[in-house]
Scaffold this active site. Sequence first.
Site, PDB file in Angstrom:
ATOM      1  N   CYS A  89       1.041  -0.882   0.166  1.00  0.00           N
ATOM      2  CA  CYS A  89      -0.124   0.243  -0.197  1.00  0.00           C
ATOM      3  C   CYS A  89       1.187   0.981   0.228  1.00  0.00           C
ATOM      4  CB  CYS A  89      -1.109  -0.380   1.211  1.00  0.00           C
ATOM      5  SG  CYS A  89      -2.278   1.229   1.048  1.00  0.00           S
ATOM      6  N   HIS A 206      -3.466  -5.751   1.138  1.00  0.00           N
ATOM      7  CA  HIS A 206      -3.136  -6.180   2.589  1.00  0.00           C
ATOM      8  C   HIS A 206      -2.966  -7.559   3.289  1.00  0.00           C
ATOM      9  CE1 HIS A 206      -2.371  -1.762   3.590  1.00  0.00           C
ATOM     10  NE2 HIS A 206      -3.175  -1.296   2.758  1.00  0.00           N
ATOM     11  N   GLU A 208      -1.360  -8.729   4.925  1.00  0.00           N
ATOM     12  CA  GLU A 208      -1.187  -8.903   6.723  1.00  0.00           C
ATOM     13  C   GLU A 208      -2.784  -8.478   7.169  1.00  0.00           C
ATOM     14  OE1 GLU A 208      -0.430  -6.478   4.976  1.00  0.00           O
ATOM     15  OE2 GLU A 208      -1.033  -4.093   5.904  1.00  0.00           O
TER      16      GLU A 208
END
Lengths: 237, 83
Positions: A89, A206, A208
């Site tokens: 990002c 993302h 994560e």
Amino acid sequence: MKFGVVVFPGSNCDDDMIHVLGTVMGQEVVKLWHKDTELAGFDTSDCIVLPGGFSYGDYLRSGALARFSPIMNAVIDFARSGGYVWGICNGFQVLCEAHLLPGALLRNDNQKFICKNVYLRTATRQSALTAKLDPEQALKIPIAHAEGRYYADERTLQQLQANEQILFQYCTAEGVISAEANPNGASLNIAGICNEGRNVFGMMPHPERASEAVLGNTDGRLLFESLLATVGQEVPS
Amino acid sequence: MKFIAEIDVMPHKELLDPQGKTVANNMKNLHLAGIEDVRIGKHIKMTLDAASEAEATEKVETACKKLLANVIMETYSFSVKQA
């Protein structure tokens, strides 16, 4: 493989990344402050992560000011020596601003901040991040950005295709890469790329945020597993 | 000597400028006829010290090229005058 997660003023996905790398994946991980001028204790078998967030409040352009943070000279040297660098990002935006990755990330074509799950197709397995992924599988991973419209000129896009530098493309839940599946107007539905040396990765989604069953989605974990398995690191079950 | 630089940074002509497009589309609410296009960029005013206008121009050029504009997506132009 050891991980270093760079914290810029305004980073806000650093702790999520450290949690997944350290607690979920059982890896050695340290926080690096953006004012550090060297990557002490890291060698080129390690990985530096530039996390998501709003470094410097996205002032001027997303990633433009973070690119000149003191640590970035060391990160650029590290990448040029072959070390792994992974930007997610805002980290992807910083890597483009630093010219470690080609192209730029423009304002989403619908002018909105988009925060939702999207689907990605793995476009190549020729990278540590994607080597163990199934190119047929549509991975469900969230995006959260206002400036994620990947743009590069025609010549650069052709080079990216010829060198298999496109890692991920936005697709439908069924895995179809189409204009309808493109959330932000990105060229060629590009969600993630790597450099020519295949050691620098940038992506808007993302992983994560999608790496634990308790969060309802573990597709992102596959990327961490691929990276670790490819470099010969033990992957926790 | 002090100089003032007035810098304009604009998105490349061929690139979609969603901000400008949204503003252009809303011009009809102002009942203004004939507005064909709106492009939105940045105006930057910078005060700097330099020995000469040539040196000031060189500094501004470097600032634009390295940071103020991303030439992949933007163009820049500027003027420099003594403060």
